[in-house]
Design a protein around this motif. Structure first.
Motif, PDB file in Angstrom:
ATOM      1  N   GLY A 136     -21.914  -1.336   6.847  1.00  0.00           N
ATOM      2  CA  GLY A 136     -21.942   0.110   6.671  1.00  0.00           C
ATOM      3  C   GLY A 136     -21.498   0.861   7.900  1.00  0.00           C
ATOM      4  N   HIS A 137     -21.472   0.192   9.072  1.00  0.00           N
ATOM      5  CA  HIS A 137     -20.975   0.854  10.278  1.00  0.00           C
ATOM      6  C   HIS A 137     -19.482   1.129  10.094  1.00  0.00           C
ATOM      7  N   PRO A 138     -19.011   2.315  10.471  1.00  0.00           N
ATOM      8  CA  PRO A 138     -17.598   2.649  10.222  1.00  0.00           C
ATOM      9  C   PRO A 138     -16.609   1.692  10.873  1.00  0.00           C
ATOM     10  N   ASP A 139     -17.002   1.055  11.982  1.00  0.00           N
ATOM     11  CA  ASP A 139     -16.085   0.142  12.659  1.00  0.00           C
ATOM     12  C   ASP A 139     -16.160  -1.282  12.121  1.00  0.00           C
ATOM     13  N   ALA A 140     -17.176  -1.575  11.291  1.00  0.00           N
ATOM     14  CA  ALA A 140     -17.321  -2.934  10.773  1.00  0.00           C
ATOM     15  C   ALA A 140     -16.145  -3.303   9.879  1.00  0.00           C
ATOM     16  N   ALA A 141     -15.728  -2.378   9.031  1.00  0.00           N
ATOM     17  CA  ALA A 141     -14.601  -2.640   8.137  1.00  0.00           C
ATOM     18  C   ALA A 141     -13.308  -2.823   8.933  1.00  0.00           C
ATOM     19  N   ILE A 142     -13.158  -2.042   9.996  1.00  0.00           N
ATOM     20  CA  ILE A 142     -11.963  -2.175  10.838  1.00  0.00           C
ATOM     21  C   ILE A 142     -11.933  -3.554  11.482  1.00  0.00           C
ATOM     22  N   ALA A 143     -13.089  -4.006  11.998  1.00  0.00           N
ATOM     23  CA  ALA A 143     -13.157  -5.323  12.627  1.00  0.00           C
ATOM     24  C   ALA A 143     -12.843  -6.420  11.621  1.00  0.00           C
ATOM     25  N   ALA A 144     -13.385  -6.308  10.415  1.00  0.00           N
ATOM     26  CA  ALA A 144     -13.121  -7.316   9.388  1.00  0.00           C
ATOM     27  C   ALA A 144     -11.634  -7.344   9.032  1.00  0.00           C
ATOM     28  N   GLY A 145     -11.035  -6.166   8.937  1.00  0.00           N
ATOM     29  CA  GLY A 145      -9.609  -6.098   8.632  1.00  0.00           C
ATOM     30  C   GLY A 145      -8.767  -6.707   9.735  1.00  0.00           C
ATOM     31  N   ARG A 146      -9.156  -6.490  10.998  1.00  0.00           N
ATOM     32  CA  ARG A 146      -8.385  -7.055  12.099  1.00  0.00           C
ATOM     33  C   ARG A 146      -8.495  -8.587  12.107  1.00  0.00           C
ATOM     34  N   VAL A 147      -9.676  -9.110  11.765  1.00  0.00           N
ATOM     35  CA  VAL A 147      -9.833 -10.565  11.685  1.00  0.00           C
ATOM     36  C   VAL A 147      -8.899 -11.144  10.630  1.00  0.00           C
ATOM     37  N   ARG A 148      -8.812 -10.500   9.472  1.00  0.00           N
ATOM     38  CA  ARG A 148      -7.919 -10.982   8.417  1.00  0.00           C
ATOM     39  C   ARG A 148      -6.457 -10.907   8.870  1.00  0.00           C
ATOM     40  N   LEU A 149      -6.112  -9.819   9.553  1.00  0.00           N
ATOM     41  CA  LEU A 149      -4.739  -9.655  10.018  1.00  0.00           C
ATOM     42  C   LEU A 149      -4.367 -10.730  11.027  1.00  0.00           C
ATOM     43  N   LEU A 150      -5.238 -10.989  11.982  1.00  0.00           N
ATOM     44  CA  LEU A 150      -4.952 -12.003  12.995  1.00  0.00           C
ATOM     45  C   LEU A 150      -4.895 -13.394  12.376  1.00  0.00           C
ATOM     46  N   ASN A 151      -5.704 -13.609  11.339  1.00  0.00           N
ATOM     47  CA  ASN A 151      -5.648 -14.876  10.621  1.00  0.00           C
ATOM     48  C   ASN A 151      -4.278 -15.078   9.995  1.00  0.00           C
ATOM     49  N   ARG A 152      -3.773 -14.024   9.360  1.00  0.00           N
ATOM     50  CA  ARG A 152      -2.458 -14.131   8.718  1.00  0.00           C
ATOM     51  C   ARG A 152      -1.339 -14.246   9.758  1.00  0.00           C
TER      52      ARG A 152
END
Length: 417
Positions: free
Chosen positions: A397-413
């Motif tokens: 629910g923290h506004p930056d949590a979704a950003i962090a999750a998205g960056r992890v997926r991006l770096l994975n790809r």
């Protein structure tokens, strides 16, 4: 009811119990707050504390604050804090060591509201005068403090939140004042105190660079320090009593290498640290000669070494890491300036060491704000481990949590890590 609202309700109930003579149950209020409540009560602090009991005349106050050490760094504080939070519903206050408010800056509306509780320039907001409040408690405990709503002792102040940290004289270690943020939700945010601490670290570094004693005794003793800055903008050498001198990259590299090797470097060793190619002793000696003509006789030979005390923004970063001021260290390192641009092996090695030391300290600290600062920096932009750790550390629910999750997926790809 949110966690924040539940905490406020619990503390408010504990406050009412305390005023009625009942010791609040253990764990309902922070110990530093309850201890401050006890001191406030023993001093007879009331709901209408007299913050003007030691008021100065307008002329005396204007002269006093103009001569205060914090006047030198007020423009820096404004650029680091006020410009970014002008519309956040907070005020930024600078105090002297007794808690007297020297400046209260912010938007007009919030300053007007603060004036209703006498949070205005010239008033005393020490713990002794007002009871539990962030600037007063920070000065009393000599540490950063955040006080939320009903944790304040005087009930008229309990609609406000504040975060403050003391500022020290970098030479003597003496507390000279405090920086405080007071207001609504923004001042209650978990990162408010971290932001204040970061600004305090920057202010103390600036005070250190300004602490130049030009007395004859100091000059004769060689106690004055020159200043080398290489992390932001053009490299600059600033010797006491002389104008700032913009350096060429090569001369900045030489000065920095000698600064980082205080025992000195031989001609051959300096050549190796400056270039992977065969630079040659003659070339090194020619550069040293030109450098001396530009900045003065600040170098000794056999081995080459600096002849007087020198401070630098590079060692400032190292000091901030050692002190645990990690968010300030990330900000001070920035992109890396000369360290990032240089092809000199000795400079590149120093840059790698500083980045690794800072990264390791951030991970070891488990400080979410420091981790956020690292991930947002040029050095943490593609740091898969940092973004993964940040995703795990931030609550759902923290506004930056979704950003962090998205960056992890991006770096994975992108990298298949």
């Amino acid at each position: 009811m949110s966690d924040g609202e539940a905490t406020v309700t619990r503390v408010k109930r504990a406050y009412e119990q305390f005023l009625s003579g009942i010791t609040p149950p253990e764990g309902t209020v922070r110990s530093l707050v309850q201890e401050s409540w006890v001191r406030s009560r023993s001093r007879g602090v009331t709901d209408a504390p007299d913050v003007t009991s030691d008021a100065m005349s307008d002329s005396d106050f204007a002269e006093y604050r103009a001569e205060h050490r914090l006047a030198q760094v007020r423009p820096l504080i404004t650029s680091l804090m006020l410009d970014d939070i002008a519309d956040a519903g907070v005020v930024v206050a600078l105090t002297d060591r007794r808690g007297r408010l020297l400046w209260v800056d912010g938007d007009r509306s919030t300053r007007g509201k603060a004036a209703k509780i006498n949070f205005v320039e010239g008033t005393l907001w020490s713990e002794e005068q007002v009871g539990t409040n962030a600037p007063g408690l920070a000065l009393n405990l000599d540490r950063g403090v955040q006080i939320i709503g009903p944790e304040h002792y005087a009930s008229p102040v309990q609609k406000w939140n504040c975060a403050a940290a003391p500022v020290h004289d970098p030479t003597t270690g003496e507390v000279i004042g405090a920086i405080d943020v007071t207001g609504g939700d923004a001042a209650a945010a978990p990162f408010a105190l971290a932001a204040v601490r970061s600004v305090v670290a920057a202010v103390e570094r600036e005070l250190r660079s300004l602490a130049v004693d030009l007395s004859p005794a100091a000059v004769l003793s060689g106690a004055l320090a020159s200043r080398l800055t290489v992390l932001a903008g053009e490299p600059v050498w600033h010797a006491p009593g002389r104008a700032r001198h913009v350096l060429s990259p090569r001369h900045a590299e030489i000065l920095l290498l000698l600064h980082l090797h205080p025992d000195g470097l031989s001609t051959d060793r300096l050549a190796d640290l400056l270039s992977d190619d065969d630079l040659g002793a003659v070339t090194v000696r020619a550069e040293i000669s030109r450098l001396r003509r530009e900045v003065g006789d600040v170098l000794a030979s056999r081995p080459y070494r600096l002849t007087g005390p020198v401070t630098s923004d590079v060692t400032d970063v190292r000091a901030a890491i050692a002190a645990g001021e990690l968010r300030a260290a990330v900000a001070a390192l920035g992109r890396g300036g000369l360290l990032a641009d240089s092809l000199a092996p000795g400079i590149s090695d120093a840059f790698d060491e500083i980045r690794e030391d800072l990264r390791s300290a951030v991970f070891a600290s488990r400080d979410v704000t420091a981790l956020q600062a690292w991930a947002a920096s040029p050095h943490g932009h593609d740091d898969f481990q940092a973004w993964t750790a940040l995703r795990r550390a931030l609550p759902s629910g923290h506004p930056d949590a979704a950003i962090a999750a998205g960056r992890v997926r991006l770096l994975n790809r992108r990298f298949g890590v």
